[in-house]
Every structure is written in structure tokens, then in C-alpha cells.
Design a protein around this motif. Structure first.
Motif, mmCIF file in Angstrom:
data_model
loop_
_atom_site.group_PDB
_atom_site.id
_atom_site.type_symbol
_atom_site.label_atom_id
_atom_site.label_comp_id
_atom_site.label_asym_id
_atom_site.label_seq_id
_atom_site.Cartn_x
_atom_site.Cartn_y
_atom_site.Cartn_z
ATOM 1 N N PRO A 9 0.772 -1.233 0.000
ATOM 2 C CA PRO A 9 0.000 0.000 0.000
ATOM 3 C C PRO A 9 0.807 1.290 0.000
ATOM 4 O O PRO A 9 0.237 2.348 -0.149
ATOM 5 N N LYS A 22 2.798 8.077 -0.026
ATOM 6 C CA LYS A 22 1.341 8.047 -0.174
ATOM 7 C C LYS A 22 0.878 6.606 -0.147
ATOM 8 O O LYS A 22 1.641 5.687 -0.446
ATOM 9 N N SER A 23 -0.382 6.439 0.217
ATOM 10 C CA SER A 23 -0.946 5.102 0.266
ATOM 11 C C SER A 23 -1.460 4.702 -1.102
ATOM 12 O O SER A 23 -1.966 5.534 -1.850
ATOM 13 N N ASN A 24 -1.313 3.434 -1.433
ATOM 14 C CA ASN A 24 -1.827 2.894 -2.677
ATOM 15 C C ASN A 24 -3.276 2.457 -2.503
ATOM 16 O O ASN A 24 -3.966 2.197 -3.450
ATOM 17 N N SER A 25 -3.715 2.387 -1.267
ATOM 18 C CA SER A 25 -5.057 1.945 -0.936
ATOM 19 C C SER A 25 -5.427 2.594 0.397
ATOM 20 O O SER A 25 -4.851 3.618 0.749
ATOM 21 N N THR A 26 -6.333 1.993 1.126
ATOM 22 C CA THR A 26 -6.712 2.537 2.431
ATOM 23 C C THR A 26 -6.020 1.796 3.565
ATOM 24 O O THR A 26 -6.419 1.918 4.717
ATOM 25 N N ASN A 27 -4.984 1.021 3.245
ATOM 26 C CA ASN A 27 -4.243 0.317 4.291
ATOM 27 C C ASN A 27 -3.486 1.310 5.168
ATOM 28 O O ASN A 27 -3.052 2.362 4.702
ATOM 29 N N THR A 98 -6.553 7.834 3.858
ATOM 30 C CA THR A 98 -7.375 7.406 2.731
ATOM 31 C C THR A 98 -6.489 7.119 1.522
ATOM 32 O O THR A 98 -5.301 7.437 1.524
ATOM 33 N N SER A 99 -7.058 6.545 0.514
ATOM 34 C CA SER A 99 -6.319 6.208 -0.699
ATOM 35 C C SER A 99 -5.668 7.441 -1.309
ATOM 36 O O SER A 99 -6.316 8.482 -1.475
ATOM 37 N N SER A 100 -4.396 7.335 -1.608
ATOM 38 C CA SER A 100 -3.585 8.385 -2.244
ATOM 39 C C SER A 100 -3.333 9.606 -1.369
ATOM 40 O O SER A 100 -2.852 10.620 -1.845
#
Length: 114
Positions: A9, A22-27, A98-100
Motif C-alpha cells: 500500500p 502516499k498510500s496505494n489503498s486505504t491500508n 485514505t487512498s492516495s
């Protein structure tokens, strides 16, 4: 910074002149930092593009146990329950972004143990 067990993520964005995670997902995203000897951690702030939830834990080397010391949001200073340094503990920061959502960095406020 490091990722939870949800896969891949985290991304370190170096596509332009800026640098950030940054996150690739909501992990969830995590950061950890040792407390210098003779000091105590008193507050934590992480900066980013959003204001997602954050939890600050005291963790111990050699075990998997953690103790919550405070909650808040990315972008705000969290006044945590003081964590005195010892030979086995450190601060673990959990960000539920959150994502991104981008994370730029942060710091832990410390004070002398009196």
C-alpha cells in the motif's frame, strides 16, 4: 514509514521535484521512533495532505504488545500520555489515511525526565 500487512500500500512518490509517501489503498501506514535516553515523549505530529485518524502507541522491543498513548488526526499536534524512555520502548504511530493521501513527515516533542 512502513505499511501494514495489507499488501503493497505505500509508494514513495519521486515523479516530480517533491518527495512524499502516499498510500496505494486505504491500508494503514506506520512510523516508529526511539525516545532518547533521559527524555520523555510528550506530543506527536505528522503532516500530510489530509486529516485522517492517527493513534500513537508505546511499543516494546522483543514483544508485540502496544499501549495507546493518544489519538488525533494527521496535521494536528497530539498531546500524548508521557512516555519515559527506557531500554526497551519506542513510539509507534499508526495513520489510517485514505487512498492516495500524502504523508510528508512529522516529529515527536520530547522533554527531559524530571
Amino acid at each position: 514509514l512502513f505499511a501494514d500487512d495489507g499488501g503493497r500500500p505505500l509508494l514513495f512518490d519521486d515523479s516530480g521535484s517533491d518527495r512524499f509517501m502516499k498510500s496505494n489503498s486505504t491500508n494503514k501506514m506506520y512510523a516508529s521512533k526511539e525516545i532518547p535516553r533521559g527524555y520523555k515523549a510528550v506530543a506527536v505530529i505528522m503532516e500530510g495532505s489530509g486529516t485522517s485518524a492517527m493513534t500513537v502507541y508505546e511499543a516494546t522491543y522483543g514483544t508485540k504488545a502496544v499501549t495507546s498513548k493518544g489519538t488525533g488526526n494527521i496535521g494536528t499536534s497530539i498531546d500524548i500520555t508521557d512516555v519515559n524512555s527506557d531500554d526497551t520502548n519506542y513510539i509507534l504511530i499508526e495513520m489510517a489515511q485514505t487512498s492516495s493521501e500524502e504523508v510528508y513527515g512529522g516529529h515527536i516533542d520530547i522533554a527531559l525526565i524530571t
